[in-house]
Design a protein around this motif. Structure first.
Motif, short mmCIF file in Angstrom:
data_model
loop_
_atom_site.label_atom_id
_atom_site.label_comp_id
_atom_site.label_asym_id
_atom_site.label_seq_id
_atom_site.Cartn_x
_atom_site.Cartn_y
_atom_site.Cartn_z
N GLN A 138 -29.58 16.34 95.48
CA GLN A 138 -31.06 16.07 94.78
C GLN A 138 -31.74 17.31 94.50
OE1 GLN A 138 -33.53 13.24 96.41
NE2 GLN A 138 -35.12 13.22 95.15
N ALA B 298 -32.29 18.85 90.62
CA ALA B 298 -33.63 19.16 90.21
C ALA B 298 -33.63 20.49 89.56
CB ALA B 298 -34.64 18.96 91.42
N GLU C 285 -43.45 21.22 88.29
CA GLU C 285 -43.26 19.57 88.56
C GLU C 285 -44.46 18.82 88.69
OE1 GLU C 285 -40.52 18.96 92.07
OE2 GLU C 285 -41.04 16.88 92.03
N THR D 38 -46.83 15.17 86.75
CA THR D 38 -46.59 13.78 86.41
C THR D 38 -47.50 13.66 85.14
OG1 THR D 38 -46.94 13.26 88.53
CG2 THR D 38 -47.65 11.33 87.02
N GLN E 119 -42.09 14.21 86.54
CA GLN E 119 -41.02 15.02 85.71
C GLN E 119 -41.02 16.39 86.03
OE1 GLN E 119 -43.81 15.74 81.87
NE2 GLN E 119 -43.44 13.58 82.34
N ILE E 120 -39.92 17.16 85.74
CA ILE E 120 -39.91 18.58 85.85
C ILE E 120 -39.72 19.23 84.40
CG2 ILE E 120 -38.22 20.42 86.50
CD1 ILE E 120 -37.11 18.69 88.45
N THR F 56 -37.19 13.64 83.57
CA THR F 56 -37.96 12.83 84.59
C THR F 56 -37.22 12.82 85.95
OG1 THR F 56 -37.18 10.80 83.88
CG2 THR F 56 -39.00 11.41 82.76
N LEU F 57 -37.95 12.56 87.04
CA LEU F 57 -37.22 12.55 88.19
C LEU F 57 -36.46 11.48 88.10
CD1 LEU F 57 -39.89 14.00 90.69
CD2 LEU F 57 -38.29 15.28 89.75
N GLU F 58 -36.68 10.39 87.59
CA GLU F 58 -35.92 9.19 87.69
C GLU F 58 -34.41 9.52 87.15
OE1 GLU F 58 -37.58 6.14 85.07
OE2 GLU F 58 -35.88 4.79 85.54
N VAL G 241 -33.06 12.48 87.22
CA VAL G 241 -32.41 13.10 88.48
C VAL G 241 -32.03 12.42 89.65
CG1 VAL G 241 -33.03 14.88 90.19
CG2 VAL G 241 -33.86 15.19 87.73
#
Length: 928
Positions: A67, A71, A159, A161, A167-168, A190-192, A194
């Protein structure tokens, strides 16, 4: 319990030690591999649990790592997309146009699709998206990013929102042609998404983990099965019971048992072994070498070799020792040792101890006797070693020639008592230093001639011995002496003397086995005494040669009061030398030198160098020029001698050092140069001690043609100049710097007398037997009375010669030397005329009144006249002949400004008129 026993190791079954595991019929039943009752089962289950915990931890760590990497990759991808779009052509112009959205929106959408990011947008300076490709937002949307770093021209990655959720994202400033920031380009993931990448990799991670757990479990099962077989499947209680049984048996036997590991550590020792070896309480687990055991026992326990019933004396016990390796049947490496107390062998132990003491004493004799190359000291070492461990009294007599280093002659009757040692000092023997003359028919003389030893176990029964000297024999017997061994000291086929060993009647008398030991002890001492004798001979020869080559006495001169000391090294002559050489013009040269090496070669080399210095001094060279010639001579000699390779190690002179100083009492100036030698010390009349800075040049033979440098100092009258070799300041008790400090202190507390100065310095700085040769030369300066010096500057006019003759005559009258007027005027006339005719200005005449009358004419030319016999047709060329006729000696010396021609006349020379022998000598020039 009473009926239990352990079967051999090869057996597959174990008879139980208790009833808890016995099956009907009395045969034990082994638990299975996975039974928690067995040690193996417990270890297997523990290994499986640990493997599972490690697997879970590894999966969690891999997920977190994946993870984090995803990222980081998303951030780098966002920065790359933003930077690529921000650097696209025409972006800055489109952003500042009237409708940037229409121009940039298609490009933004296309870039988002190709870059596989969740959004791409172009923002103006207010942070409002002019173009945006995003599933949830459209152009006109304001970003919540802090826009100040972007306006400052910096890239922002964060990083946060946004409209798409967590999101990054990355923002890159857009600059116009003038470099001004007109907006920014943003891109993000988006972190989703990732997390989706991590989820994609999770099956592979879980599969690898499951495989690792399976392999680990299988390996643990294999290892547990092997261990299960080795422990016979016994449980902890059964193993404990078995250990207690073995421990009881081990400590109840009356034989010491010791087990030593491969690394030399004590693994096990029963109670009997601890008692026999007197082991400390914490001995188990420590290295055997640290337990303080007898070195022989320590070496035996750690050697690993097989030993059977070897007897060792440990304290007051005799131990029979057996050693067997523990790996003979596949066991661990190490040694099993059994110890048995064999006190009944004590008699044998006494003899073994005596033999061991003899061997130890012989070893000590080898280390103590002959440590010095001194005959008397070596003989004393022999007696000290023998008493009291072998004899109650020991005495040595040596033949007279041995003390001089000479080989004893055939007639060996005159001896000298050299050393005596005893348990008390009241022995009735000849005192040390007394000479003895043995009769030719005495047993001692006969045995001395044949080299045989004499053993007398009971002196009271030896009537012939008592009849030869009844009073002395009775005194020896009354003192309680009962037995005697006399051994000749024989080395290399030559008998050097006798060694006598005596024992009192209260001790065990000498036996035949003592005779062999005494012969061995005397043989070792004889070799050491012979070495000392040979060294004495060589040392005496070297010292004799060295002293014969050094000055016998200081030559007479009026410039300096000189005293000197020379101390040869006790370890061998080292080639130090000194010289005091009178030079023309009342000057004196002081020389101190040192040759590296010892012995006869160093002395011979010193003589060669001293002769060379005398020869070069006769040329009246400056100190630097003399050392240059000497350096060239040494280098050439080394080259010639090294041509013979067989003598290369012996013949070289390389390493010689020298200090050469010339003192002029007229001016009080001392000129010095040195080649690798310690500089001088100067003591002024007020007692201040200084060490002048004389430039240091390499030792002779190592200069390589480099020029030598000189130092010039002016010495007040009464100053003391101390020249010395390095042996004075580098004595073994201190380093050179400390030696110079001690020398300064010694010179500061001495009086003006040079001899007293030498004595004080030697007493303060040197031991009785210096380790290196020492030369100390102390000279107190004098200044010539100005009334004994007359000088005239000579103009470039031949008519000035007559005036100079008149002035010279007047000065000689004032000095009370009218008888020398004729010869002196003649020499002045000839020398000055030659200087005016053949030399150059300035021309100067000087008369010096010393122990002789010295006439010096200096000019600026470097051409030197030479004496020759003129031909009949020559009009000149006879002046120097006249000078040589009247002068005791004459010569030329060169200066930095030209040359000086000098002539010396004795003060008691009678006057000669022109009609005497001088006229005949002149007429003889035209003969033949």
């Amino acid at each position: 319990m009473s009926g239990s026993r352990i079967r051999p190791r090869s057996s597959r079954s174990v008879r139980p030690t208790g009833g808890g595991t016995a099956a009907p019929g009395g045969r034990g039943r082994r638990p299975s591999l996975l039974s928690a009752r067995s040690v193996v089962g417990q270890m297997f289950l523990l290994q499986v649990v640990i493997a599972l915990l490690l697997a879970v931890g590894a999966v969690a760590l891999l997920v977190m790592t994946t993870q984090r990497d995803s990222a980081r990759d998303a951030g780098h991808r966002s920065v790359a997309v933003a930077q690529g779009f921000a650097s696209s052509p025409g972006l800055a112009a489109a952003l500042t146009s009237g409708d940037p959205t229409a121009t940039l929106q298609p490009r933004v959408v296309e870039a988002q699709k190709q870059a596989h990011v969740d959004f791409v947008g172009v923002l103006n300076r207010d942070g409002v998206y002019e173009a945006l490709a995003s599933p949830v937002n459209r152009p006109g949307y304001r970003s919540n990013t802090d826009f100040r770093p972007l306006l400052a021209g910096r890239t922002v990655m964060e990083e946060a929102t946004g409209g798409l959720g967590p999101q990054i994202r990355a923002y890159v400033p857009v600059r116009d042609a003038d470099g001004r920031v007109v907006g920014a380009v943003g891109a993000g993931v988006t972190l989703e998404h990732v997390g989706e990448r991590v989820t994609e990799q999770l099956p592979a991670v879980l599969g690898a983990t499951a495989a690792a757990v399976a392999v680990t479990t299988g390996t643990a099962a294999l290892l547990s099965r092997r261990l299960w077989r080795q422990t016979r499947g016994l449980g902890p209680a059964e193993i404990t019971r078995m250990y207690d049984h073995h421990d009881a048996v081990l400590h109840s036997v009356r034989e010491g048992v010791v087990i030593v590991g491969e690394d030399g550590r004590l693994l096990l020792a029963n109670d009997e072994a601890r008692r026999l070896l007197e082991l400390p309480a914490d001995a188990q687990g420590r290295p055997v070498a640290d337990l303080g055991l007898d070195p022989r026992i320590t070496g035996l326990l750690t050697s690993g070799r097989t030993v059977t019933d070897q007897v060792y004396l440990v304290g007051d016990r005799l131990l029979a020792v057996n050693v067997r390796p523990t790996d003979a049947r596949g066991g661990p490496a190490g040694s099993a040792v059994t110890l048995r107390d064999t006190t009944e062998l004590r008699a044998l132990a006494g003899r073994a101890e005596a033999a061991l003491d003899r061997l130890t004493l012989l070893y000590e004799a080898g280390t103590r006797i002959g440590t010095t190359l001194d005959v008397t000291r070596t003989a004393q070492d022999l007696t000290d070693v023998a008493v009291p461990r072998f004899a109650d009294i020991a005495a040595v007599m040596l033949l007279e020639p041995v003390f001089k280093g000479e080989e004893p002659p055939d007639a060996r009757t005159v001896m000298r008592r050299t050393a005596v040692s005893g348990t008390d000092s009241s022995w009735p023997l000849y005192p040390v230093g007394e000479r003895l003359r043995l009769g030719p028919d005495t047993p001692m003389t006969v045995n001395l001639a044949h080299g045989n030893a004499v053993l007398v176990s009971d002196l009271t029964s030896e009537h012939d011995w008592r009849a030869r000297s009844p009073e002395r024999a009775q005194g020896i017997l009354d003192h309680g002496i009962g037995s005697l061994i006399t051994v000749p000291l024989r080395a290399r086929g030559v008998v050097l003397g006798l060694a006598d060993f005596w024992r009192y009647r209260g001790t065990e008398p000498f036996q035949k086995d003592d005779l062999s030991f005494a012969e061995e002890l005397a043989a070792r001492a004889a070799v050491a005494i012979d070495n000392a004798r040979r060294y004495t001979r060589e040392h005496t020869m070297a010292v004799t040669l060295q002293r014969s080559l050094l000055p016998r006495a200081v030559p007479e001169q009026s410039a300096l009061d000189v005293a000197h000391r020379y101390l040869p090294s006790h370890a061998g002559v080292c080639g130090d030398w000194f010289d005091v050489i009178p030079l023309p013009g009342t000057r004196v040269a002081l020389v101190v030198g040192d040759v590296v090496g010892r012995g006869l070669h160093a002395s011979a080399t010193m003589g060669r160098l001293r002769t060379a210095v005398h020869n070069f001094s006769a040329l009246d060279l400056a100190p630097d020029e003399l050392l240059a010639h000497l350096d060239e001579l040494v280098a050439r000699t080394d080259t010639e001698e090294r041509a013979d390779e067989a003598e290369e190690a012996e013949a070289g002179i390389t390493g010689a050092t020298c200090l050469y100083a010339v003192y002029d009492p007229v001016s009080g100036v001392c000129t010095m140069a040195r080649a690798g030698h310690p500089g001088p010390a100067v003591v002024t009349p007020d007692g201040a001690v200084t060490f002048p800075d004389v430039p240091l040049s390499p030792p002779l033979g190592l200069g390589g043609g480099a020029p030598f440098e000189t130092a010039t100092i002016r010495l007040p009258e009464g100053s003391r100049l101390a020249l010395f070799t390095d042996g004075l300041i580098e004595e073994h008790r201190h380093d050179p710097d400390t030696g110079l400090s001690l020398l300064r202190r010694a010179l500061a507390r001495t009086g003006p007398d040079p001899d007293e100065t030498c004595r004080t310095v030697i007493e303060d700085l040197l031991p009785d037997r210096p380790a290196d040769d020492v030369v100390l030369l102390v000279a107190r300066t004098r200044i010539t009375d100005p009334g004994q010096v007359a000088e005239w500057d000579v103009p470039s006019d031949p008519a000035a010669v007559s005036r100079l003759r008149y002035e010279v005559s007047r000065r000689l009258d004032s000095w009370g030397l009218p008888l020398l007027s004729f010869s002196t005027e003649l020499m002045v006339s000839e020398l000055v005329t030659n200087a005016l005719r053949h030399g150059s200005q300035p021309v100067r005449l000087r008369l010096l009144l010393d122990s002789s009358l010295i006439c010096e004419v200096a000019d600026g030319s470097s051409t030197s006249p030479h004496l020759r016999r003129a031909r009949l047709t020559d009009e000149g060329g006879r002046g120097l002949f006249l000078v040589a006729r009247f002068a005791r000696r004459w010569g030329t010396r060169y200066t930095s400004r030209g040359k000086v021609i000098w002539a010396e006349q004795p003060l008691d020379q009678p006057a000669e008129g022109p009609e005497t022998d001088t006229a005949d000598a002149l007429l003889a020039q035209w003969e033949a």
